[in-house]
Motif scaffolding. Structure first.
Motif, PDB file in Angstrom:
ATOM      1  N   PRO A 216       0.422  -1.404   0.586  1.00 26.79           N
ATOM      2  CA  PRO A 216       0.463   0.271  -0.053  1.00 26.79           C
ATOM      3  C   PRO A 216       0.724   1.621  -0.031  1.00 26.79           C
ATOM      4  O   PRO A 216      -0.017   1.895  -0.189  1.00 26.79           O
TER       5      PRO A 216
ATOM      6  N   LEU B 252       1.422   3.316   2.156  1.00 31.61           N
ATOM      7  CA  LEU B 252       0.694   4.771   2.765  1.00 31.61           C
ATOM      8  C   LEU B 252       1.189   5.024   4.333  1.00 31.61           C
ATOM      9  O   LEU B 252       2.256   3.768   5.133  1.00 31.61           O
TER      10      LEU B 252
ATOM     11  N   LEU C 117      -8.613   4.467  -1.604  1.00 32.04           N
ATOM     12  CA  LEU C 117      -6.943   4.982  -2.117  1.00 32.04           C
ATOM     13  C   LEU C 117      -7.707   5.819  -2.991  1.00 32.04           C
ATOM     14  O   LEU C 117      -6.954   6.971  -3.126  1.00 32.04           O
TER      15      LEU C 117
END
Length: 253
Positions: free
Chosen positions: A73, A75, A181
């Motif tokens: 991801p 993130l 997202l």
């Protein structure tokens, strides 16, 4: 499980199926360490050491759905709770498309008719304050034996095969993740709360009575307490209170 049926999954995801392994999460981390490409799904027909939240064991006899999906991801570290809410909402939403009245119990349980249908466990790897890898593990009761507070799906959705359930679950994870997202956590949080079985539930915490009012983006449970004509809202971390399973707290469908 028939892998040819799972090829109907129209997503850019590699798929591995195992007859019996200790844990799909553990297996997927092993595949990641071996350099296998992501996103990737590992499915087990049975697990010998399935893991739930807070170190609990997830019973995994044949007949249930046990799968993990690995992602990269990239993130911020404080997005870990966002992934939990997004995935739980995505899977519940995909299953509800079959008119199954799936609800969510804070923070990451799937509920059907007031009983636990499934659970979600997300494990992350962190580097330089970023989530570089995530393994999203899900166990859903299908035709396997379940404990008293559990429920399985086959008796209710008898036309739904285990392969179809696997496809729906993977699609749900992907749906929740990709929507997060694109849109961020705020719209996901509102949608998650609409399915939250605990909303409006009366609880007792530290001998004070309160009512669940929602969740925060940090993964906490919002609870409002009343005393002497005044009220105050506090936020509780996951693991600090057991909300139980109770059909009486089911919201109106």
């Amino acid at each position: 499980m028939d892998k040819t049926q799972l090829q109907k999954l129209n997503l850019p995801i590699e798929l591995d199926i195992f007859t019996q392994i200790p844990s799909t999460n553990t297996k997927l981390w092993q595949l990641i360490d071996e350099g296998q490409t992501l996103p990737r799904v590992a499915i087990a027909l049975a697990q010998t050491a399935g893991r739930g939240q807070w170190g609990r064991t997830w019973q995994s006899p044949p007949g249930g759905l046990y799968l993990s999906l690995g992602l990269t991801p990239n993130l911020p570290i404080d997005s870990a709770s966002h992934l939990v809410f997004a995935v739980a909402w995505g899977v519940a939403t995909r299953l509800r498309s079959l008119e199954l009245p799936i609800l969510l119990k804070w923070p990451n349980d799937l509920i059907l008719q007031g009983r636990k249908l499934g659970g979600i466990k997300i494990e992350n790897r962190i580097s330089q304050n970023r989530i570089t890898h995530s393994v999203i593990g899900i166990g859903i009761n299908y035709s396997n034996p379940v404990p008293d507070r559990g429920i399985n799906l086959a008796a209710i959705a008898d036309k739904l095969s285990l392969e179809q359930l696997a496809i729906l679950t993977i699609e749900g994870i992907w749906y929740g993740y990709t929507n997060y997202l694109k849109e961020g956590i705020e719209p996901i949080l509102l949608l998650y709360e609409q399915l939250l079985i605990n909303l409006g539930q009366k609880i007792t915490f530290n001998r004070a009575e309160g009512v669940v009012t929602g969740v925060t983006a940090d993964g906490e449970l919002r609870v409002r307490f009343f005393s002497s004509g005044a009220s105050v809202e506090i936020c509780l971390q996951p693991g600090t209170i057991n909300l139980g399973y109770c059909e009486e707290i089911l919201p109106t469908q």
